[in-house]
Scaffold this motif. Sequence first.
Motif, short mmCIF file in Angstrom:
data_model
loop_
_atom_site.label_atom_id
_atom_site.label_comp_id
_atom_site.label_asym_id
_atom_site.label_seq_id
_atom_site.Cartn_x
_atom_site.Cartn_y
_atom_site.Cartn_z
N SER A 257 -5.70 23.05 -26.74
CA SER A 257 -4.38 22.52 -27.07
C SER A 257 -3.26 23.51 -26.80
N ALA A 258 -3.59 24.78 -26.67
CA ALA A 258 -2.57 25.81 -26.48
C ALA A 258 -2.23 26.05 -25.02
N GLY A 259 -2.95 25.42 -24.10
CA GLY A 259 -2.66 25.64 -22.69
C GLY A 259 -3.38 26.86 -22.17
N ARG A 260 -3.33 27.03 -20.86
CA ARG A 260 -4.03 28.12 -20.22
C ARG A 260 -3.12 29.34 -20.13
N PRO A 261 -3.68 30.55 -20.00
CA PRO A 261 -2.84 31.75 -19.86
C PRO A 261 -1.99 31.69 -18.59
N ALA A 262 -0.79 32.23 -18.69
CA ALA A 262 0.12 32.27 -17.54
C ALA A 262 0.72 33.67 -17.46
N VAL A 263 1.00 34.12 -16.23
CA VAL A 263 1.49 35.48 -16.00
C VAL A 263 2.82 35.41 -15.26
N SER A 264 3.77 36.20 -15.73
CA SER A 264 5.04 36.38 -15.04
C SER A 264 5.10 37.82 -14.53
N ILE A 265 5.32 38.00 -13.23
CA ILE A 265 5.25 39.31 -12.58
C ILE A 265 6.64 39.71 -12.09
N ARG A 266 6.99 40.97 -12.30
CA ARG A 266 8.27 41.45 -11.79
C ARG A 266 8.27 42.97 -11.74
N PRO A 267 9.03 43.57 -10.82
CA PRO A 267 9.23 45.03 -10.84
C PRO A 267 10.06 45.42 -12.07
N PHE A 268 9.77 46.60 -12.59
CA PHE A 268 10.45 47.04 -13.81
C PHE A 268 10.56 48.57 -13.79
N HIS A 269 11.72 49.07 -13.38
CA HIS A 269 11.98 50.52 -13.35
C HIS A 269 10.85 51.27 -12.64
N GLN A 345 8.97 36.62 -10.97
CA GLN A 345 9.69 35.70 -11.86
C GLN A 345 9.13 34.27 -11.80
N ARG A 346 7.89 34.14 -11.35
CA ARG A 346 7.23 32.83 -11.34
C ARG A 346 6.01 32.88 -12.24
N ARG A 347 5.80 31.84 -13.01
CA ARG A 347 4.64 31.78 -13.90
C ARG A 347 3.41 31.38 -13.10
N GLN A 348 2.43 32.28 -13.10
CA GLN A 348 1.21 32.06 -12.35
C GLN A 348 0.06 31.79 -13.32
N PRO A 349 -0.73 30.74 -13.09
CA PRO A 349 -1.93 30.55 -13.93
C PRO A 349 -2.91 31.70 -13.72
N ALA A 350 -3.61 32.07 -14.77
CA ALA A 350 -4.50 33.23 -14.70
C ALA A 350 -5.70 33.01 -15.60
N LEU A 351 -6.74 33.75 -15.31
CA LEU A 351 -7.91 33.82 -16.18
C LEU A 351 -7.99 35.23 -16.75
N LEU A 352 -8.12 35.31 -18.06
CA LEU A 352 -8.13 36.60 -18.75
C LEU A 352 -9.50 36.79 -19.38
N LEU A 353 -10.22 37.83 -18.96
CA LEU A 353 -11.51 38.18 -19.55
C LEU A 353 -11.29 39.32 -20.53
N GLY A 354 -11.81 39.17 -21.72
CA GLY A 354 -11.66 40.22 -22.71
C GLY A 354 -11.10 39.67 -24.01
N PRO A 355 -10.53 40.53 -24.85
CA PRO A 355 -10.34 41.97 -24.60
C PRO A 355 -11.62 42.75 -24.87
N TYR A 356 -11.77 43.85 -24.14
CA TYR A 356 -12.92 44.72 -24.28
C TYR A 356 -12.45 46.13 -24.65
N GLY A 357 -13.40 46.93 -25.07
CA GLY A 357 -13.11 48.32 -25.39
C GLY A 357 -13.07 48.59 -26.88
N ARG A 358 -13.27 49.84 -27.23
CA ARG A 358 -13.26 50.27 -28.62
C ARG A 358 -11.86 50.72 -29.02
N SER A 359 -11.53 50.45 -30.26
CA SER A 359 -10.25 50.89 -30.82
C SER A 359 -10.51 52.07 -31.74
N ILE A 360 -9.80 53.17 -31.53
CA ILE A 360 -9.99 54.38 -32.33
C ILE A 360 -9.36 54.18 -33.71
#
Length: 538
Positions: A257-269, A345-360
């Motif tokens: 119900s929440a929709g699929r992940p989307a990514v917005s890409i842009r240069p930043f400094h 500046q365009r929303r791209q559909p994406a697949l996100l695997l994770g999150p992985y890794g240990r938190s200190i």
Amino acid sequence: MPPALSDLYEQASQIQSVDWYGIWIAIFLGVWLTARLAHRLGRWTVQRPIAVSLGRRIGYELPWLAQTIDISTACEVILVGVLLGANIVLLLVSAHGWADVQQRAAKLAVLNLLPLGTGLTFGLPAHLLGISRSAVAWLHRWFGRVMAAHSLLHGAIAIARADNPIPSMRHDWVPLLAAAAILMILPVTLHVVVRRHCQVVMRIHYLLAVTAMVALAYHTWDQGSDSRWQVVGAGALWIVLSFVAVSHAVFVQQRWSAGRPAVSIRPFHDLLRMDITVSPHWHIRPGQYVYLWLPHAGFRSCFQLQPFYVAYWDDAPGLRILYVLTRPRASSLSTRLYLCEWLHQRRQPALLLGPYGRSIDFSLFGTIVFIVEDIGMLRVLPYIRMLVQASEERRVMVRKLKIVWQMQDFEHQCWLGDWMQDLLDRDRGEFKILEFRLYYLTKTTSVDPGDAFGERIKLCQGPLMAGEIVQGHLSKRRGKLAVGVCARQSVRQQVHDVVQPRTGPDIKFFDLDLGPGHVREAPCRNKYTATAPASSDS
């Protein structure tokens, strides 16, 4: 002896010695996973003095010459010794001639193939085993090298025992193809090659691995060997782990119900910034990373699954936004996304695997000092946010959180945007634990660096002397102290030389990598190397 035990003993006595190698590996993994689950549930703990003493002994770093052969610590020496010793013993002890050695080499090669089925990424196996991604990659390399050695020995003995080697080699071209693919993997996975051409190496590695697996499966099935089931098992393990990783991303982390992940890409400094929109049920902890797959970002990009650390995240109504910032030259995918203006500046559909890794867990330390350089600041930013928020809620013991950040140019402080001020605004309670000390080497702007900075942000022009700063905190230490570093090798070496000899129950040293896919530089042989300006590709 009871009949049931007698039958079990008879069945066990019929198992060949080589097959016990795989059985003991499976038992060890089962015990490890059970112990880790019991530890997470609080049912079993290791006494802290014992853990500290054992960690210091097996974590002792070896000279740079040993590290060039992919053995960095005493723990890795022990593991390599056990792995090689077990394979040599099972290969040679009680062998009846070269024919027996050839057969054993074939079985051991296939058994060492099983741990190589780690799935699409190293992230899921590392997360399940509770070890770092680099540790899984290191084990993957060594099991692969042992497997290649057995394959070479098996093929060499087969050729030497043949009456007509040349016609035999022409007839058995399929196993020769498998052996060639396995051996070609070794040079492309060397430390120097991976560090300079990571993405190209991975593509070659996948191509050679698929070729070797198909050829091995055909060869073992054609010969009617019992080892064919181990080859099938290695392929099945890879498929299962890949399916679990993708299923977790699709069905667990995201709600339909929440929709699929989307990514917005842009240069930043001068950086590449990706704003990833996920559902509010998407949980992440500091120090964790995600694998990002962009199927609509171009033909070449859709074949890459790149890991990225999450620098920051915000919660908006009905969604959560993850922020990833990286150098454009950090990988070929980052470079391509940075240069493709039609993606910005365009929303791209994406697949996100994770999150992985240990938190200190920094909650038990009274003083925490982070020595970071350049983009390494983004590596510790999630920990800063977590500690500030936990301090306001009185869930941690931290009373001083000092961030020492070396920048190439003063403009690089814009990388944090409003996040630095947001952290200071959050830290408005009784203690006010957070303090920044920013070192910059150049200033291209005409704005006075002293403008618009409060009393808890101190500016210094020039290179930081990491060793002296850490030494000052050690000499004035009261209570437990944690020192974390995320910088170039020379800075790491300075901090390591000061802190490591004094580590114990009350002093801890954390060496953070710049990225989950980052390959460390060779160790700095001159520990007094002066701090140099941060490079643009660190």
